[in-house]
Design an enzyme around this catalytic site. Structure first.
Site, short mmCIF file in Angstrom:
data_model
loop_
_atom_site.label_atom_id
_atom_site.label_comp_id
_atom_site.label_asym_id
_atom_site.label_seq_id
_atom_site.Cartn_x
_atom_site.Cartn_y
_atom_site.Cartn_z
N CYS A 117 0.86 -1.19 0.00
CA CYS A 117 0.00 0.00 0.00
C CYS A 117 0.89 1.22 0.00
O CYS A 117 2.00 1.17 0.52
CB CYS A 117 -0.90 -0.01 1.24
SG CYS A 117 -2.19 1.24 1.16
N CYS A 119 0.15 4.20 1.48
CA CYS A 119 -0.07 5.20 2.55
C CYS A 119 1.09 5.30 3.54
O CYS A 119 1.31 6.35 4.12
CB CYS A 119 -1.39 4.97 3.26
SG CYS A 119 -1.47 3.43 4.19
N CYS A 127 -3.55 6.17 0.04
CA CYS A 127 -3.15 4.84 -0.41
C CYS A 127 -2.86 4.79 -1.92
O CYS A 127 -2.51 3.74 -2.46
CB CYS A 127 -4.22 3.81 -0.05
SG CYS A 127 -4.57 3.81 1.73
N LYS A 192 -12.43 -4.17 1.96
CA LYS A 192 -11.84 -3.36 3.02
C LYS A 192 -12.68 -2.10 3.18
O LYS A 192 -12.87 -1.34 2.24
CB LYS A 192 -10.40 -3.00 2.65
CG LYS A 192 -9.73 -2.07 3.68
CD LYS A 192 -8.27 -1.87 3.37
CE LYS A 192 -7.65 -0.90 4.34
NZ LYS A 192 -6.23 -0.69 4.08
N ARG A 202 -3.14 3.92 12.59
CA ARG A 202 -2.57 5.10 11.92
C ARG A 202 -1.49 5.75 12.79
O ARG A 202 -0.56 6.35 12.28
CB ARG A 202 -3.68 6.05 11.51
CG ARG A 202 -4.46 5.42 10.36
CD ARG A 202 -5.71 6.12 9.97
NE ARG A 202 -6.42 5.30 8.97
CZ ARG A 202 -7.56 5.62 8.41
NH1 ARG A 202 -8.13 6.76 8.70
NH2 ARG A 202 -8.12 4.82 7.53
N ARG A 214 -10.56 8.28 3.46
CA ARG A 214 -10.33 7.21 2.49
C ARG A 214 -11.64 6.73 1.85
O ARG A 214 -11.67 5.67 1.22
CB ARG A 214 -9.64 6.03 3.18
CG ARG A 214 -8.31 6.38 3.86
CD ARG A 214 -7.44 5.14 4.00
NE ARG A 214 -6.39 5.24 4.98
CZ ARG A 214 -5.26 5.91 4.83
NH1 ARG A 214 -5.05 6.64 3.74
NH2 ARG A 214 -4.33 5.90 5.77
N GLU A 230 -16.71 -6.76 -5.08
CA GLU A 230 -15.27 -6.50 -4.92
C GLU A 230 -14.48 -7.81 -4.90
O GLU A 230 -13.44 -7.93 -5.53
CB GLU A 230 -15.01 -5.74 -3.61
CG GLU A 230 -15.20 -4.24 -3.68
CD GLU A 230 -14.03 -3.53 -4.37
OE1 GLU A 230 -13.11 -4.21 -4.86
OE2 GLU A 230 -14.06 -2.30 -4.42
N LYS A 245 -12.05 -6.93 6.04
CA LYS A 245 -11.40 -6.07 7.03
C LYS A 245 -12.24 -4.85 7.28
O LYS A 245 -12.65 -4.22 6.30
CB LYS A 245 -10.04 -5.66 6.48
CG LYS A 245 -9.24 -4.76 7.38
CD LYS A 245 -7.99 -4.34 6.70
CE LYS A 245 -7.35 -3.25 7.54
NZ LYS A 245 -6.26 -2.62 6.86
N SER A 271 -6.67 -2.87 14.42
CA SER A 271 -6.15 -2.20 15.61
C SER A 271 -7.24 -1.77 16.58
O SER A 271 -7.13 -1.97 17.78
CB SER A 271 -5.29 -1.00 15.19
OG SER A 271 -6.03 -0.12 14.35
N TYR A 310 -3.41 -8.77 16.34
CA TYR A 310 -2.33 -8.33 17.22
C TYR A 310 -2.19 -9.23 18.44
O TYR A 310 -1.24 -9.10 19.20
CB TYR A 310 -2.55 -6.85 17.61
CG TYR A 310 -2.61 -5.98 16.37
CD1 TYR A 310 -1.43 -5.65 15.70
CD2 TYR A 310 -3.82 -5.59 15.80
CE1 TYR A 310 -1.47 -4.92 14.52
CE2 TYR A 310 -3.87 -4.86 14.63
CZ TYR A 310 -2.69 -4.53 13.99
OH TYR A 310 -2.74 -3.83 12.81
C1 PBG Z 1 -2.91 0.40 4.83
C2 PBG Z 1 -3.49 -0.36 5.96
C3 PBG Z 1 -4.27 0.09 7.02
C4 PBG Z 1 -4.48 -1.03 7.83
C5 PBG Z 1 -3.85 -2.09 7.24
N1 PBG Z 1 -3.26 -1.67 6.07
C6 PBG Z 1 -4.74 1.44 7.38
C7 PBG Z 1 -5.77 2.11 6.59
O1 PBG Z 1 -6.24 1.62 5.56
O2 PBG Z 1 -6.11 3.22 6.98
C8 PBG Z 1 -5.23 -1.02 9.14
C9 PBG Z 1 -4.88 -2.12 10.07
C10 PBG Z 1 -5.36 -1.92 11.46
O3 PBG Z 1 -6.10 -0.98 11.79
O4 PBG Z 1 -4.97 -2.75 12.29
N2 PBG Z 1 -3.79 0.92 3.92
#
Ligand code: PBG
Length: 320
Positions: A117, A119, A127, A192, A202, A214, A230, A245, A271, A310
């Site tokens: 990615c 970002c 991204c 996603k 982030r 986003r 998708e 996700k 997260s 995690y």
């Molecule tokens: C990159 C990415 C993100 C996450 C995984 N890959 C952040 C986003 O899309 O803003 C999030 C993972 C997480 O929150 O644990 N694009």
């Protein structure tokens, strides 16, 4: 009474015999954050127990994951420099290729997956490439494909595009095949969502968008049929495994994707899902271990074959 469902709940052995869902270390993938430097283990404030690691420390944590029975790690890079076009993300000596080489050298016996990615490498934090405040789709594909190639050349076992640009799975597949990496699978972040639950990440990857959000590329949380479209597109483009996700707020999507496509299906327990349990547990409001295992089990019950979490290494320890 003829029917008494409680009969089958009366002993631990009976309960084990009729249990429908299993959760084992082999279902888990540990996300790890890697940064430049040596002997760096910088705590991520919003994700207790997680760190930005320099490569030497990363090796230690990957060994711990492996020794606990976790079959894979997924790497996120915090590069030395960022610019508008994610130059540091395609560098053969960049943070991810360096980390991948170290892990392949020093930690045999664990799969090394990489997040693909822009970002983490762009100064604007989006991204894809940006022009006049818009996120460009097609020009971003080339950068993503080159990034995936740089990971494959370093020895990555799986590449996982998470950008949500249209057509990126096909572009990455073509680039990999063009260099003979026909056996490197893609794990597509296919469905996603534009989620509030990425908040703590982030901080961890230092990648918040500097303007806007986003929503023009990640999915609307209201949509389920669109998730199936998708996934269908990514499958057509050659995705070997697909991901939903976040996980917990999207268990219905996991179930529908699994039922419809029958492909190896991953879910990312992100997260925010981790941190909300951690925060409640730190306050004494939840039993941390029970809550974490229940979250992971529910994601498996919804149909996920494996879970990026995690808690992976710790949960693998709990599960034995
Ligand atoms: C990159 C990415 C993100 C996450 C995984 N890959 C952040 C986003 O899309 O803003 C999030 C993972 C997480 O929150 O644990 N694009």
């Amino acid at each position: 009474m003829i029917h008494r469902p409680r009969r089958l709940r009366s002993s631990p052995l009976l309960r084990a015999l009729v249990r429908e869902t299993t959760l084992s270390p082999s279902n888990l993938v540990q996300p790890l954050f890697v940064r430049p430097g040596k002997k760096q283990r910088r705590p991520i404030r919003s994700m207790p127990g997680n760190f930005q690691l320099s490569v030497d420390e990363l090796v230690k944590d990957a060994k711990k994951a492996r020794d606990a029975g976790v079959p894979g790690v997924i790497l996120f890079g915090i590069p030395e420099t960022k610019d508008a076009v994610a130059t540091s993300g395609t560098d053969a000596d960049g943070i991810i290729p360096t980390a991948v080489k170290a892990l392949k050298d020093r930690v045999p016996g664990i799969l090394v997956m990489t997040d693909v990615c822009l970002c983490e490498y762009t100064d604007h934090g989006h991204c894809g490439l940006v022009e006049d405040g818009k996120i460009l789709n097609d020009p971003s594909l080339d950068v993503l494909a080159r990034m995936a190639l740089s990971h494959a050349r370093a020895g990555a076992d799986v590449v996982a595009p998470s950008d949500m640009m249209d057509g990126r799975v096909g572009a990455i597949r073509a680039a990999l095949d063009g260099e003979g990496f026909t056996d490197i699978p893609t794990l597509s972040y296919a469905a996603k969502y534009a989620s509030a639950f990425y908040g703590p990440f982030r901080d961890a990857a230092e990648s918040p968008p500097k303007f806007g959000d986003r929503a023009s590329y990640q999915m609307d949380p209201a949509n389920a049929l669109e998730a199936l479209r998708e996934v269908a597109l990514d499958v057509e483009e050659g995705a070997d495994m697909v991901m939903v996700k976040p996980a917990l707020p999207y268990l219905d999507i996991i179930r529908r994707v699994k039922d419809r496509f029958g492909l190896p299906t991953a879910a990312y327990c992100v997260s925010g899902e981790f941190s909300m349990v951690e925060a409640a547990a730190a306050n004494g409001w939840l039993d941390r271990r029970r809550a974490a295992l229940e979250v992971l089990l529910s994601i498996r019950r919804a149909g996920a074959d494996f879970i990026l979490t995690y808690w992976a290494t710790e949960a693998a320890g709990w599960l034995g």
